[in-house]
Scaffold this motif. Structure first.
Motif, PDB file in Angstrom:
ATOM      1  N   VAL A  45     -32.892 -40.821 -25.095  1.00  0.00           N
ATOM      2  CA  VAL A  45     -32.716 -39.935 -26.594  1.00  0.00           C
ATOM      3  C   VAL A  45     -31.386 -39.890 -26.972  1.00  0.00           C
ATOM      4  CG1 VAL A  45     -33.228 -37.729 -27.823  1.00  0.00           C
ATOM      5  CG2 VAL A  45     -34.659 -38.494 -25.518  1.00  0.00           C
ATOM      6  N   ARG A  46     -31.082 -40.497 -28.418  1.00  0.00           N
ATOM      7  CA  ARG A  46     -30.056 -40.706 -29.122  1.00  0.00           C
ATOM      8  C   ARG A  46     -29.638 -39.407 -29.995  1.00  0.00           C
ATOM      9  NH1 ARG A  46     -31.546 -45.676 -28.141  1.00  0.00           N
ATOM     10  NH2 ARG A  46     -30.131 -47.054 -26.847  1.00  0.00           N
ATOM     11  N   PRO A  47     -28.513 -39.199 -30.459  1.00  0.00           N
ATOM     12  CA  PRO A  47     -28.490 -38.190 -31.460  1.00  0.00           C
ATOM     13  C   PRO A  47     -29.278 -38.061 -32.601  1.00  0.00           C
ATOM     14  CG  PRO A  47     -26.221 -38.689 -30.643  1.00  0.00           C
ATOM     15  CD  PRO A  47     -27.147 -39.964 -30.090  1.00  0.00           C
ATOM     16  N   GLY A  48     -29.866 -37.291 -33.101  1.00  0.00           N
ATOM     17  CA  GLY A  48     -30.856 -37.062 -34.311  1.00  0.00           C
ATOM     18  C   GLY A  48     -32.183 -37.613 -33.805  1.00  0.00           C
ATOM     19  N   GLU A  49     -32.445 -38.265 -32.681  1.00  0.00           N
ATOM     20  CA  GLU A  49     -33.825 -38.626 -32.334  1.00  0.00           C
ATOM     21  C   GLU A  49     -34.637 -37.425 -31.845  1.00  0.00           C
ATOM     22  OE1 GLU A  49     -33.058 -43.135 -31.007  1.00  0.00           O
ATOM     23  OE2 GLU A  49     -33.513 -41.830 -29.604  1.00  0.00           O
TER      24      GLU A  49
END
Length: 593
Positions: A184-188
């Motif tokens: 999971v990446r930032p904003g996802e």
């Protein structure tokens, strides 16, 4: 994105102070700091668990960062929407968690939204349901062309969306569950929707729509409480009470069973039922705070039971109004220090005080214009029962051996006085006032200690925290010498450092026999307020409202030395007294009953 991390292991138990509750009125779930839903019964509160690792059974649903992390979290204000938050070595990730609210009695929907906050986080997910307290494993597991998993566990149908990448865990043709991992990446964000039902599953649920409906429902259900001494904590307490209240109006005593009040002491019970007394406490707190929906729920359930069973009203029921099952063991390890008890022997008890508490609840409803003709018929039933049965020994508020408990008789007097003031019938008012006077006089003749304070029963000269309640509810005036002497003797003998204990079990120090009893602590705060000691009342309130863990949930008892929660979680009547105390202490110039 998927990776190669292994499925998280079945979670072990945590300290009770670390668990958060999500609930929809029909059932609830406890979430641990490792993202593990370790307790949930379905389809209803008193059903068998489908996730049961809390008490040593099978079944859990875990969303957990890979690698090392530290945990935190918080509720969204005025809701039971919980946000787990983990700081990992590589980033920050959150999981927003809720049961779709309000709940359906047959259909549970667990919403989990994983969101990247900072950096990149790897997350492992494991779903391993096991109905009937772990006896019924997952079967008939299949995935459709849209990546939606379906299956059965016991009598429950299951559907899991958002997990197309999941794969069966160990177990060959009968895997115990499903697991997957993701990056999971930032904003996802990634939505997981788990449905459990004892009836055919409805049309598939859209996650966004379910989240919006849940947010809107909590906004409607929980009042602002802007005049409370502690508005946010008051709203949280109200949210907990609402989350524990089913569509029938019945509010369970707690979401859990068999969590020990004292390790290896045998004091652990099943609280997943509706105690009439606790329901009345919640209704009176809601009446004080202006939360009319919870008041109406309490009145509806209590009136229904009075009409159903009359003078044989039981102390507790299931949320459907049925008899509480007998206590039995499940052959599970239990929570460490406890046992695996399900059911409750309260089903065999007579508790006189519940009739007085019912009258106090119904009088509070009348004062707010919310008592109809059916309610007044319930008043007659409760008052007639007190007249008929007040000489009988009963199990009392603490559900002990049958005696003529002082608290039971005095709280009945308080209830009679309340409805006598409320009725428009001079004849009924006179009869109820006369009976209240007789109850107080008879009790004084047998249960007034030589030093002038109330004692527990004719044969027990000890003090008891429950004896603070009748004057608060109007059985006696605040300036009655017996009221003042009981408060002073109790605080001298059964409290320490603004923690209160129910009664003295034996010669051991108070804190060695049991934990501080939070309901009694709030009762002292209200009693000091009634005496005009506002600063002292505030000290009691602040000490006891801090006796919780990070999620702000209270248990029945608090281990002062270890700063740990003891007993079932969350304990409804403690949240009710916290709500009422926060409301009444915000009115220092007003002498409320």
């Amino acid at each position: 994105m998927t990776g190669t991390i292994q499925p998280p292991p079945a979670p072990g138990p945590h300290s009770l102070r670390e668990y958060a509750l999500i609930a929809d009125g029909e059932r609830g779930a406890l979430i641990g700091p490792h993202g593990d839903i370790a307790w949930m019964c379905a389809p209803r509160w008193d059903s068998g668990s489908v996730f049961g690792t809390l008490v040593g059974g099978a079944g859990h649903y875990t969303v957990q960062p890979a690698g090392r992390f530290v945990w935190g979290g918080q509720y969204e204000n005025g809701t039971l929407i919980w946000r787990s938050r983990w700081v990992t070595e590589d980033g920050i990730v959150e999981c927003r968690e809720a049961l779709a609210f309000p709940g359906d009695a047959h259909h549970a929907v667990v919403l989990r939204r994983i969101a990247g906050v900072e950096g990149t986080a790897r997350v492992a997910v494991r779903l391993e349901p096991a109905a009937a307290f772990g006896a019924q494993r997952l079967r008939h597991l299949r995935r459709d062309r849209d990546g939606v998993w379906t299956g059965r566990t016991g009598e429950l149908r299951l559907r899991w969306r958002g997990a197309a990448a999941a794969r069966p865990g160990p177990g060959g043709l009968r895997p115990a569950g499903l697991f997957m991992d993701m990056t999971v990446r930032p904003g996802e964000r990634h939505d997981l929707v788990l449905e459990l039902s004892d009836a055919p599953l409805p049309t598939a649920i859209d996650p966004g729509r379910a989240w919006r409906a849940t947010e809107a429902a909590w906004e409607r259900e929980v009042p602002r409480l802007e005049t409370s001494l502690a508005p946010e904590d008051g709203r949280h307490a109200y949210s907990v009470l609402r989350g524990l209240t089913s569509g029938s109006g019945g509010m369970v005593g707690a979401a859990t069973m068999s969590l020990p009040e004292r390790a290896q002491a045998g004091r652990n019970y099943d609280y997943r039922y509706v105690w009439i007394r606790d329901q009345c406490y919640a209704g009176q707190a809601a009446a004080a705070a202006g939360g009319h929906p919870l008041l109406d729920d309490a009145v509806r359930f209590v009136c229904a039971r009075l009409h159903q069973d009359g003078d044989r009203l039981m102390p507790a029921y299931t949320t459907t109004g049925a008899r509480v099952p007998d206590q039995r063991a499940l052959s599970l390890p239990g929570y460490p220090g406890g046992y695996d008890r399900v059911g409750n022997w309260v089903n065999r008890q007579f508790q006189l005080d519940v009739f007085g508490e019912a009258l106090l609840l119904l009088a509070a409803a009348h004062r707010r214009g919310r008592l109809d003709g059916t309610g007044w018929q319930a008043v007659d039933i409760a008052a007639d029962t007190i007249a008929l049965r007040h000489h009988e020994p009963d199990a009392g508020i603490w559900e002990l051996d049958d005696r003529p408990w002082t608290h039971s008789r005095l709280i009945c007097a308080a209830g009679l006085r309340a409805v006598a003031r409320a009725t428009s019938s001079p004849g009924r008012a006179n009869a109820w006032s006369t009976l209240a006077d007789r109850l107080v006089a008879e009790t004084a003749a047998t249960s007034l200690h030589p030093s002038g304070h109330w004692q527990r029963s004719p044969g027990d000269p000890g003090l008891d925290g429950a004896l603070l309640m009748p004057p608060l509810r109007g059985a006696l005036p605040a300036d009655d010498p017996r009221t003042v002497r009981t408060l002073r003797a109790y605080t001298a003998e059964l409290t320490h450092d603004h923690y209160a204990y129910r009664f003295r079990h034996d010669q051991r120090p108070l804190a060695e026999a049991e934990g501080a009893f939070l309901l009694c602590g709030y009762a002292v705060a209200l009693a000091e307020q009634q005496q005009g000691h506002h600063a002292e009342a505030l000290r009691w309130f602040e000490r006891n409202r801090a006796s919780c863990g990070p999620p702000g949930l209270f248990t029945e008892e608090y281990d002062v030395g270890q700063r740990q929660l003891r007993g079932n979680l969350p304990q409804a009547f403690v949240h009710a007294l916290m709500l009422e105390t926060a409301t009444r202490l915000a009115r220092p110039g007003r002498k409320d009953r």
